[in-house]
Design an enzyme around this catalytic site. Structure first.
Site, short mmCIF file in Angstrom:
data_model
loop_
_atom_site.label_atom_id
_atom_site.label_comp_id
_atom_site.label_asym_id
_atom_site.label_seq_id
_atom_site.Cartn_x
_atom_site.Cartn_y
_atom_site.Cartn_z
N SER A 248 5.71 -6.61 -1.63
CA SER A 248 5.19 -6.72 -0.22
C SER A 248 5.72 -7.95 0.49
O SER A 248 5.30 -9.01 -0.08
CB SER A 248 3.85 -6.37 -0.13
OG SER A 248 3.35 -6.59 1.27
N THR B 159 0.80 -1.13 -0.11
CA THR B 159 0.00 -0.13 0.01
C THR B 159 0.88 1.20 0.09
O THR B 159 0.73 2.17 -0.76
CB THR B 159 -1.08 -0.01 1.17
OG1 THR B 159 -1.80 -1.18 1.02
CG2 THR B 159 -1.74 1.23 1.39
N CYS C 150 -9.18 -7.64 0.99
CA CYS C 150 -9.09 -6.24 1.12
C CYS C 150 -10.47 -5.42 0.95
O CYS C 150 -11.01 -4.72 1.99
CB CYS C 150 -8.56 -5.49 0.06
SG CYS C 150 -6.85 -6.04 0.09
#
Ligand code: PMP
Length: 381
Positions: free
Chosen positions: A199, A70, A325
């Site tokens: 990530s 993010t 999410c």
């Protein structure tokens, strides 16, 4: 337990956790401190950066640490938009990006930037021609993901790169969060790409750590102002233990990467072939080369995705609706919507996502449970 929700997050690897603990206890100094504890931490930080760079084919000074996907996406997109605002305010992205890209674009629109969202076809791929046609004199950035997190489509990064060869002033960002370590690097690692996002928690590293690739000579406007760590680009005391752990996790991920990807593809093939033999299912993920080996998105028609997820959960099997999410917010899948999937079908979608530790025995067990659940709901419908 069968854990088939690896695109949401992966379980931390035991030896990676060990690295984290040792680094936390023995290398706890601040890498910026002048004394020997600081120096020890600094050396661990830099050797981790070097290891990550080598494993990815990057240069050490092209690797910058972040808190995850993010932050990486926010930083690269806003950092480019702010840095290049005098040259133009037009950005091109796809209509199936992760919310960390989509919502960043929405924020930039509020600030007066203009964003073109490329449509996708019914298999979830953007068209290189559409991209070419969308380019304008004031385009400053193209941001397209390598692998879609909901259905696993691999976007045509190489094709886009060849178009952008003719437009050297346009920055090119690729969100590689779901693509790393899946044996498909040849489809998304390209010299023309200026920035990648990755990530750690998607490959058995701890939560809250990630890295970006920033091509040599490129610069972003920093989002975090402060003590000037990461060459002034990303302030904040470096998370040395998590960084060292991520470097180890990446090395493990890269060991026999192709063999592990082939294993995942074998399990994916078993599942898709089986789904194709059942009535009243839709399978969005394909077995072709333009799909990643670890994601299978499908429906049990007439049953809401949440219901299917909880029915599997009752049997100690863990999967997701299309993306973790948005699932808690009850949002419909943005990817399936962009693919023009009928709403009553999209709301039934669920996602199985594999990792290199999943086995054939687990997939057989999953399929057995799937059959029972499918039959149960068929009778009710
Ligand atoms: N991009 C994609 C494609 C993802 O799948 C995710 C994670 N769901 C992210 C970005 C965000 O990563 P993180 O959870 O590390 O913030």
């Amino acid at each position: 337990m069968i854990y088939f929700d690896n695109s949401a997050t992966t379980k931390i690897d035991d030896s990676v956790l060990k690295t984290y603990n040792i680094a936390s206890q023995e290398y706890f100094g601040n890498p910026s401190s002048l004394h020997k504890l600081g120096l020890k931490a600094f050396e661990l930080l830099e050797s981790s950066r070097k290891k990550i760079a080598e494993l990815m084919g990057f240069k050490p000074h092209e690797v910058f640490f972040t808190s995850g996907g993010t932050e990486g996406n926010n930083w690269i997109i806003k950092g480019t938009a702010f840095k290049k605002r005098e040259f133009g305010k037009h950005i091109i992205t796809s209509s199936i990006e992760h919310p960390s890209v989509m919502n960043t674009m929405a924020q930039l629109e509020q600030l007066g930037y203009e964003v073109t969202y490329l449509p996708v076809d019914k298999t979830g791929h953007v068209s290189v021609d559409d991209l070419k046609n969308a380019i304008r004199d004031d385009t400053i950035l193209v941001s397209v993901m390598a692998v879609n997190n909901e259905i696993g489509s691999i976007e045509p990064i190489k094709g886009i790169a060849r178009v952008l060869d003719d437009y050297p002033s346009i920055s090119f960002h690729v969100d590689g969060t779901q693509a790393i370590g899946k044996g498909i690097e040849d489809q998304f690692i390209d010299q023309r790409v200026d920035y990648y996002t990755f990530s750690g928690h998607k490959f058995h590293a701890p939560r809250g750590i990630g890295f970006i690739y920033m091509k040599e000579g490129k610069q972003l406007e920093p989002l975090l102002a402060g003590g000037g760590q990461e060459k002034g680009q990303r302030s904040g005391t470096e998370n040395t233990p998590a960084i060292a752990a991520m470097a180890r996790a990446l090395r493990l991920l890269k060991d026999n990467e192709d063999k592990k990807a082939a294993e995942m593809l074998k399990l994916k093939t078993m599942l898709i072939n089986h789904l194709n033999s059942l009535d009243n299912t839709h399978v969005f993920s394909k077995l072709s080369d333009d799909f990643a080996p670890h994601i299978v998105c499908f429906t049990l028609d007439g049953v809401r995705g949440e219901t299917t997820v909880h029915t599997f959960e009752d049997r100690d099997i863990y999967i997701s609706t299309t993306s973790a999410c948005s699932s808690k917010k009850g949002l419909e899948s943005s990817t399936l919507k962009a693919m023009n999937t009928r709403e009553n079908i999209a709301t039934s979608a669920i996602r199985v996502s594999l990792d290199e530790n999943n086995t054939e025995a687990e997939m057989k067990e999953f399929i057995k449970n799937l059959d029972e659940i499918h039959d149960h709901f068929q009778i009710l419908n």
